[in-house]
Scaffold this motif. Structure first.
Motif, PDB file in Angstrom:
ATOM      1  N   SER A  56      -0.735  12.529  -7.546  1.00 10.50           N
ATOM      2  CA  SER A  56       0.704  12.724  -7.727  1.00 10.50           C
ATOM      3  C   SER A  56       1.388  13.326  -6.507  1.00 10.50           C
ATOM      4  CB  SER A  56       0.977  13.616  -8.946  1.00 10.50           C
ATOM      5  OG  SER A  56       0.314  14.857  -8.810  1.00 10.50           O
ATOM      6  N   VAL A  57       0.596  13.768  -5.524  1.00 12.82           N
ATOM      7  CA  VAL A  57       1.179  14.317  -4.294  1.00 12.82           C
ATOM      8  C   VAL A  57       1.544  13.158  -3.369  1.00 12.82           C
ATOM      9  CG1 VAL A  57       0.744  15.671  -2.215  1.00 12.82           C
ATOM     10  CG2 VAL A  57       0.010  16.536  -4.444  1.00 12.82           C
ATOM     11  N   GLU A  58       2.843  13.009  -3.108  1.00 14.58           N
ATOM     12  CA  GLU A  58       3.323  11.904  -2.289  1.00 14.58           C
ATOM     13  C   GLU A  58       3.232  12.204  -0.803  1.00 14.58           C
ATOM     14  OE1 GLU A  58       7.674  10.139  -1.914  1.00 14.58           O
ATOM     15  OE2 GLU A  58       6.702   9.385  -3.720  1.00 14.58           O
TER      16      GLU A  58
ATOM     17  N   MET B 132       0.841  -1.198   0.000  1.00 16.78           N
ATOM     18  CA  MET B 132       0.000   0.000   0.000  1.00 16.78           C
ATOM     19  C   MET B 132       0.877   1.249   0.000  1.00 16.78           C
ATOM     20  SD  MET B 132      -2.858   1.216   2.806  1.00 16.78           S
ATOM     21  CE  MET B 132      -3.941  -0.154   2.439  1.00 16.78           C
ATOM     22  N   THR B 133       0.466   2.251  -0.782  1.00 16.67           N
ATOM     23  CA  THR B 133       1.190   3.515  -0.826  1.00 16.67           C
ATOM     24  C   THR B 133       0.595   4.469   0.196  1.00 16.67           C
ATOM     25  OG1 THR B 133       1.634   3.225  -3.180  1.00 16.67           O
ATOM     26  CG2 THR B 133       1.893   5.442  -2.270  1.00 16.67           C
ATOM     27  N   TYR B 134       1.451   4.976   1.077  1.00 18.11           N
ATOM     28  CA  TYR B 134       0.991   5.887   2.115  1.00 18.11           C
ATOM     29  C   TYR B 134       1.388   7.315   1.775  1.00 18.11           C
ATOM     30  CZ  TYR B 134       0.522   1.647   4.963  1.00 18.11           C
ATOM     31  OH  TYR B 134       0.172   0.423   5.438  1.00 18.11           O
ATOM     32  N   LYS B 135       0.551   8.262   2.168  1.00 19.25           N
ATOM     33  CA  LYS B 135       0.889   9.676   2.072  1.00 19.25           C
ATOM     34  C   LYS B 135       1.786  10.036   3.256  1.00 19.25           C
ATOM     35  CE  LYS B 135      -1.853  10.532  -1.474  1.00 19.25           C
ATOM     36  NZ  LYS B 135      -1.406  11.051  -2.778  1.00 19.25           N
ATOM     37  N   LYS B 136       2.820  10.808   2.987  1.00 17.87           N
ATOM     38  CA  LYS B 136       3.798  11.139   4.026  1.00 17.87           C
ATOM     39  C   LYS B 136       3.459  12.454   4.715  1.00 17.87           C
ATOM     40  CE  LYS B 136       7.642   8.835   1.652  1.00 17.87           C
ATOM     41  NZ  LYS B 136       8.977   9.023   1.020  1.00 17.87           N
ATOM     42  N   LEU B 137       3.699  12.470   6.019  1.00 18.06           N
ATOM     43  CA  LEU B 137       3.610  13.705   6.803  1.00 18.06           C
ATOM     44  C   LEU B 137       5.017  14.080   7.235  1.00 18.06           C
ATOM     45  CD1 LEU B 137       0.456  13.341   9.088  1.00 18.06           C
ATOM     46  CD2 LEU B 137       0.712  14.603   6.957  1.00 18.06           C
ATOM     47  N   ILE B 138       5.446  15.299   6.852  1.00 20.74           N
ATOM     48  CA  ILE B 138       6.838  15.702   7.042  1.00 20.74           C
ATOM     49  C   ILE B 138       6.894  17.050   7.754  1.00 20.74           C
ATOM     50  CG2 ILE B 138       9.036  16.147   5.880  1.00 20.74           C
ATOM     51  CD1 ILE B 138       7.959  14.523   3.495  1.00 20.74           C
ATOM     52  N   PRO B 139       7.215  17.092   9.041  1.00 24.19           N
ATOM     53  CA  PRO B 139       7.396  18.383   9.711  1.00 24.19           C
ATOM     54  C   PRO B 139       8.571  19.145   9.086  1.00 24.19           C
ATOM     55  CG  PRO B 139       7.205  16.591  11.307  1.00 24.19           C
ATOM     56  CD  PRO B 139       7.386  15.956   9.961  1.00 24.19           C
ATOM     57  N   GLY B 140       8.363  20.455   8.870  1.00 21.58           N
ATOM     58  CA  GLY B 140       9.396  21.279   8.247  1.00 21.58           C
ATOM     59  C   GLY B 140       9.932  22.334   9.199  1.00 21.58           C
ATOM     60  N   PHE B 141      11.251  22.492   9.191  1.00 22.10           N
ATOM     61  CA  PHE B 141      11.908  23.475  10.068  1.00 22.10           C
ATOM     62  C   PHE B 141      12.829  24.353   9.244  1.00 22.10           C
ATOM     63  CE2 PHE B 141      11.256  19.515  12.345  1.00 22.10           C
ATOM     64  CZ  PHE B 141      10.586  19.922  13.486  1.00 22.10           C
ATOM     65  N   GLY B 142      12.726  25.647   9.461  1.00 24.96           N
ATOM     66  CA  GLY B 142      13.755  26.537   8.961  1.00 24.96           C
ATOM     67  C   GLY B 142      14.855  26.622  10.006  1.00 24.96           C
ATOM     68  N   TYR B 143      16.083  26.876   9.569  1.00 23.72           N
ATOM     69  CA  TYR B 143      17.191  26.990  10.521  1.00 23.72           C
ATOM     70  C   TYR B 143      17.875  28.338  10.330  1.00 23.72           C
ATOM     71  CZ  TYR B 143      21.849  26.651  12.513  1.00 23.72           C
ATOM     72  OH  TYR B 143      22.997  26.919  13.225  1.00 23.72           O
ATOM     73  N   ARG B 144      18.117  29.018  11.450  1.00 20.91           N
ATOM     74  CA  ARG B 144      18.905  30.247  11.432  1.00 20.91           C
ATOM     75  C   ARG B 144      19.461  30.497  12.818  1.00 20.91           C
ATOM     76  NH1 ARG B 144      15.375  35.062  10.497  1.00 20.91           N
ATOM     77  NH2 ARG B 144      15.176  34.856  12.748  1.00 20.91           N
ATOM     78  N   GLU B 145      20.770  30.634  12.888  1.00 22.34           N
ATOM     79  CA  GLU B 145      21.460  30.967  14.144  1.00 22.34           C
ATOM     80  C   GLU B 145      21.101  30.001  15.266  1.00 22.34           C
ATOM     81  OE1 GLU B 145      20.601  35.047  14.873  1.00 22.34           O
ATOM     82  OE2 GLU B 145      21.832  35.766  13.211  1.00 22.34           O
ATOM     83  N   GLY B 146      21.057  28.734  14.940  1.00 27.26           N
ATOM     84  CA  GLY B 146      20.862  27.705  15.953  1.00 27.26           C
ATOM     85  C   GLY B 146      19.438  27.492  16.406  1.00 27.26           C
ATOM     86  N   GLN B 147      18.483  28.184  15.778  1.00 31.64           N
ATOM     87  CA  GLN B 147      17.098  28.075  16.213  1.00 31.64           C
ATOM     88  C   GLN B 147      16.198  27.639  15.058  1.00 31.64           C
ATOM     89  OE1 GLN B 147      16.200  31.944  17.790  1.00 31.64           O
ATOM     90  NE2 GLN B 147      17.201  31.548  19.745  1.00 31.64           N
ATOM     91  N   ALA B 148      15.068  27.055  15.422  1.00 32.23           N
ATOM     92  CA  ALA B 148      14.044  26.717  14.428  1.00 32.23           C
ATOM     93  C   ALA B 148      13.243  27.972  14.131  1.00 32.23           C
ATOM     94  CB  ALA B 148      13.140  25.620  14.969  1.00 32.23           C
ATOM     95  N   VAL B 149      13.097  28.281  12.845  1.00 30.26           N
ATOM     96  CA  VAL B 149      12.324  29.454  12.438  1.00 30.26           C
ATOM     97  C   VAL B 149      11.277  29.023  11.433  1.00 30.26           C
ATOM     98  CG1 VAL B 149      14.241  31.046  12.861  1.00 30.26           C
ATOM     99  CG2 VAL B 149      13.955  30.047  10.584  1.00 30.26           C
ATOM    100  N   SER B 150      10.252  29.840  11.279  1.00 25.96           N
ATOM    101  CA  SER B 150       9.165  29.512  10.354  1.00 25.96           C
ATOM    102  C   SER B 150       9.688  29.515   8.914  1.00 25.96           C
ATOM    103  CB  SER B 150       8.018  30.513  10.515  1.00 25.96           C
ATOM    104  OG  SER B 150       8.465  31.831  10.223  1.00 25.96           O
TER     105      SER B 150
END
Length: 436
Positions: free
Chosen positions: A196-198, A1-19
């Motif tokens: 087509s969206v994985e 079965m093909t599953y849709k993936k959930l992927i948390p996204g993080f921006g990085y700047r100066e050691g911190q997570a940013v939007s």
């Protein structure tokens, strides 16, 4: 079965997570802690956008990716600061599964082709900054990219937007990940229904950090296939004791160390499948017991197996902290009887020899050959590596195969000295081999 993936996204700047939007708002002070949490809580992959502005901060970003790759078991997609082939190499060598390149930068178009040729197309993704680039998707595929990441506007509207997007993507053969803002029930669900969206990369939220396992349960209820824990055997087929319970033997998923024994009833079993965290039935309290609820020492499920008689569960888990209420890693720490034996488990032998080498490095011992190598430095260690490799070749050409094992053992020892000198652990080597 093909599953849709959930992927948390993080921006990085100066050691911190940013939007991930233009505001680059600080999300988390402790980025690694949040990455670990997402990795344990059902994320299928992680998305790391390097937004560093200086070379020094970029190097810190590479180090953070490396530490994240050690801390989590899920693949990492990274990128953001790619100017030459060496930059792609840095992300990959830090532990990234694949590197994305923003195609709005013309220089990155050539880098897609170079990177795919050098490292393989499966490791190169094309980041499309807006919908206008979608029509060039096949072009990026021909250059070698294996995945498109479509950066969608923060407000994607209702289902009409999803239908329009589905029509735009229909002619393309490359799989697509959509990069959105914080997950929105309904709107983002419809995006995942596009064939087509994985999967979906969603921005983390500092005010409402979202649990991937909870999101998956919601998506599953809406008919979207996601990777959750589903038992292949019904609880009705388990053989319970007179109290309706089944014992669960719990092991560390990496070392196979037995951590504890507890009991599960139907409700705790179903709760474990739903949350991905081991939940038991407390016989003393006659109530459900989420392991780690008060201590923070959660047990994240890696696998569950049922024995041949259907009356005992074997759980392999990622244990946070101690499993035992006494503070011990395992509940089984009281020796009763023991016979000395030689443990030839490969990984354990490697780790024990490596531990001795590391101890020699930290606490030099007079007359130690290992300390002699450390004192002479890297060039001497490399010279011995070359000599031992040659000895393996010579031994392999000789009629007696017994010589090969001795030469390979010598080579492995010198290789571990090199690893200690360069600060590389066996765990990193095993993770790299597993990634391949």
């Amino acid at each position: 079965m093909t599953y849709k993936k959930l992927i948390p996204g993080f921006g990085y700047r100066e050691g911190q997570a940013v939007s991930l939007d233009r505001t680059q708002k600080t999300l988390h002070q402790d980025l690694l802690a949040r990455i670990r949490q997402c990795g344990d809580d059902g994320a299928d992959e992680l998305f790391f956008y390097d937004l560093s502005l200086t070379d020094e901060d970029h190097e810190r970003a590479i180090l953070t990716i490396k530490e994240a790759a050690r801390a989590v078991d899920v693949p990492i997609i990274a990128g953001g600061r790619t100017r030459k082939l060496e930059d792609i190499k840095k992300y990959l060598y830090a532990g990234a599964k694949a590197v994305f390149l923003d195609v709005s930068d013309d220089d990155n178009i050539d880098l897609i082709k170079e990177g795919a040729h050098r490292f393989g197309g499966e490791k190169i993704y094309a980041l499309l900054p807006d919908l206008s680039y979608v029509k060039r998707g096949e072009e990026f595929g021909q250059l070698g990219a294996s995945m498109l990441i479509l950066n969608l506007p923060k407000e994607t509207g209702d289902g009409n937007f999803s239908r329009e997007l589905a029509d735009v993507l229909k002619p393309h053969h490359l799989p697509v990940l959509v990069l959105c803002g914080p997950y929105q029930t309904g709107t983002d669900d419809s995006l995942l229904q596009i064939p087509s969206v994985e999967g979906m990369i969603f921005s983390d939220s500092p005010d409402d950090p979202q649990s991937c396992m909870e999101m998956k349960q919601n998506l599953q209820e809406r008919g979207i296939s996601v990777d959750t824990f589903e038992s292949r055997i019904r609880w009705e087929d388990f053989k319970t004791n007179s109290d309706g319970l089944v014992p669960a033997v719990v092991q560390d998923y990496k070392t196979s160390q037995v951590l504890m024994l507890a009991y599960m009833n139907r409700e705790s079993f179903e709760q474990t499948l739903k949350t991905g965290k081991m939940t038991y039935f407390s016989r003393s309290r006659q109530a459900l017991w989420l392991k780690g609820e008060t201590s923070g020492h959660y047990q994240y499920v890696k696998s569950l197996h049922l024995d041949c008689d259907n009356d005992t569960i074997l759980a392999k888990v990622k244990q946070i902290g101690a499993a035992c209420h006494t503070g011990k890693r395992s509940c089984f720490f009281k020796p009763l009887v023991q016979k000395e034996y030689r443990d030839t488990n490969p990984l354990k032998v490697f780790e024990e020899v490596f531990a001795v080498i590391l101890d020699r490095k930290e606490h030099p011992k007079e007359g130690s050959y290992t300390n002699y190598l450390f004192d002479k430095g890297l060039d001497k260690i490399l010279k011995k590596m070359g000599e031992e490799a040659t000895e393996i070749v010579i031994a392999a050409k000789n009629p007696n195969p017994e010589e090969i094992k001795y030469e390979i053992s010598d080579f492995l020892y010198h290789m571990m000295v090199l690893m200690a000198d360069r600060g590389i652990s066996w765990e990193e080597i095993m993770e790299e081999l597993a990634n391949r």
